[in-house]
Design a protein around this motif. Structure first.
Motif, PDB file in Angstrom:
ATOM      1  N   VAL A  36      24.272  61.595  64.311  1.00  0.00           N
ATOM      2  CA  VAL A  36      23.990  62.970  64.704  1.00  0.00           C
ATOM      3  C   VAL A  36      25.134  63.732  65.351  1.00  0.00           C
ATOM      4  CG1 VAL A  36      22.234  64.282  65.832  1.00  0.00           C
ATOM      5  CG2 VAL A  36      21.597  62.658  64.127  1.00  0.00           C
ATOM      6  N   PHE A  37      25.438  63.151  66.551  1.00  0.00           N
ATOM      7  CA  PHE A  37      26.328  63.654  67.433  1.00  0.00           C
ATOM      8  C   PHE A  37      27.689  63.824  66.712  1.00  0.00           C
ATOM      9  CE2 PHE A  37      23.512  62.825  70.821  1.00  0.00           C
ATOM     10  CZ  PHE A  37      22.943  64.058  71.116  1.00  0.00           C
ATOM     11  N   GLY A  38      28.052  62.564  66.051  1.00  0.00           N
ATOM     12  CA  GLY A  38      29.487  62.773  65.245  1.00  0.00           C
ATOM     13  C   GLY A  38      29.396  63.665  64.291  1.00  0.00           C
ATOM     14  N   SER A  39      28.302  63.932  63.553  1.00  0.00           N
ATOM     15  CA  SER A  39      28.172  65.199  62.549  1.00  0.00           C
ATOM     16  C   SER A  39      28.360  66.470  62.957  1.00  0.00           C
ATOM     17  CB  SER A  39      26.882  65.091  61.858  1.00  0.00           C
ATOM     18  OG  SER A  39      26.746  63.640  61.274  1.00  0.00           O
ATOM     19  N   ILE A  40      27.708  66.611  64.401  1.00  0.00           N
ATOM     20  CA  ILE A  40      27.807  67.872  64.972  1.00  0.00           C
ATOM     21  C   ILE A  40      29.503  68.160  65.377  1.00  0.00           C
ATOM     22  CG2 ILE A  40      27.154  69.044  67.132  1.00  0.00           C
ATOM     23  CD1 ILE A  40      24.389  67.757  66.859  1.00  0.00           C
ATOM     24  N   GLU A  41      29.882  67.079  65.872  1.00  0.00           N
ATOM     25  CA  GLU A  41      31.437  67.346  66.521  1.00  0.00           C
ATOM     26  C   GLU A  41      32.344  67.323  65.371  1.00  0.00           C
ATOM     27  OE1 GLU A  41      33.662  67.748  69.789  1.00  0.00           O
ATOM     28  OE2 GLU A  41      31.546  67.240  69.705  1.00  0.00           O
ATOM     29  N   ALA A  42      32.290  66.742  64.296  1.00  0.00           N
ATOM     30  CA  ALA A  42      32.833  67.005  63.085  1.00  0.00           C
ATOM     31  C   ALA A  42      32.928  68.431  62.532  1.00  0.00           C
ATOM     32  CB  ALA A  42      32.743  65.898  62.024  1.00  0.00           C
ATOM     33  N   CYS A  43      31.574  68.907  62.479  1.00  0.00           N
ATOM     34  CA  CYS A  43      31.656  70.303  61.928  1.00  0.00           C
ATOM     35  C   CYS A  43      32.130  71.385  62.818  1.00  0.00           C
ATOM     36  CB  CYS A  43      30.052  70.413  61.784  1.00  0.00           C
ATOM     37  SG  CYS A  43      29.301  69.761  60.426  1.00  0.00           S
ATOM     38  N   SER A  44      32.052  71.054  64.118  1.00  0.00           N
ATOM     39  CA  SER A  44      32.503  71.886  65.193  1.00  0.00           C
ATOM     40  C   SER A  44      34.120  71.746  65.041  1.00  0.00           C
ATOM     41  CB  SER A  44      32.251  71.323  66.593  1.00  0.00           C
ATOM     42  OG  SER A  44      33.134  72.022  67.636  1.00  0.00           O
ATOM     43  N   PHE A  45      34.662  70.875  64.703  1.00  0.00           N
ATOM     44  CA  PHE A  45      36.356  70.788  64.530  1.00  0.00           C
ATOM     45  C   PHE A  45      36.713  71.361  63.397  1.00  0.00           C
ATOM     46  CE2 PHE A  45      36.763  66.687  67.152  1.00  0.00           C
ATOM     47  CZ  PHE A  45      36.564  67.364  68.512  1.00  0.00           C
ATOM     48  N   ILE A  46      35.751  71.295  62.335  1.00  0.00           N
ATOM     49  CA  ILE A  46      35.779  72.027  60.828  1.00  0.00           C
ATOM     50  C   ILE A  46      35.955  73.451  61.305  1.00  0.00           C
ATOM     51  CG2 ILE A  46      35.112  72.161  58.630  1.00  0.00           C
ATOM     52  CD1 ILE A  46      34.398  69.330  58.607  1.00  0.00           C
TER      53      ILE A  46
END
Length: 140
Positions: A36-46
């Motif tokens: 979950v936190f990895g997905s949030i972080e990846a979306c933030s970088f995108i």
């Protein structure tokens, strides 16, 4: 086997099953949290990369106009970045200032920002990288 023995055996099996479910949950929970936190972080970088791309494009579009100035192009990029909440960004014109470019010459706008200060969650845990977006247009 009597009915009371069968009921006692069923109760023991249910207790064991509840214990197995608790162990499975304890094993799976960290994996789910990381996902979950990895997905949030990846979306933030995108989102950050897309924001830099839009700001570079809008700055280059402004800089390519025949009567545009360097400050107008820089201001246009700043407006985009500020509206999207990007911090610690840098706007540069690596090919020379738009003021000095003649008609038909390329105008380059480069926008960069660090990931660490623009990260909502794991800024301290993810190594800092600087994302860069560059757009080249011809002067009108």
């Amino acid at each position: 086997m009597t009915a009371t023995n069968a009921r006692a055996k069923n109760r023991r099996l249910r207790r064991h099953r509840r214990g197995a479910a608790a162990v499975e949950f304890a094993v799976c929970l960290p994996i789910l949290v990381i996902l979950v936190f990895g997905s949030i972080e990846a979306c933030s970088f995108i989102f950050l990369k897309q924001s830099l791309s839009v700001a570079a494009y809008e700055g280059a579009r402004e800089a390519a106009l025949s009567n545009s100035t360097t400050s107008a192009a820089s201001t246009r990029s700043q407006q985009i970045l500020d509206s999207r909440g990007v911090t610690d960004y840098a706007i540069s014109f690596p090919g020379g200032t738009p003021d000095a470019a003649l008609r038909g010459q390329p105008v380059t706008v480069e926008v960069s920002a660090p990931t660490q200060t623009n990260s909502p969650l794991a800024g301290q845990f993810v190594p800092n990288r600087t994302l860069v977006s560059r757009v080249v247009m011809l002067k009108e």
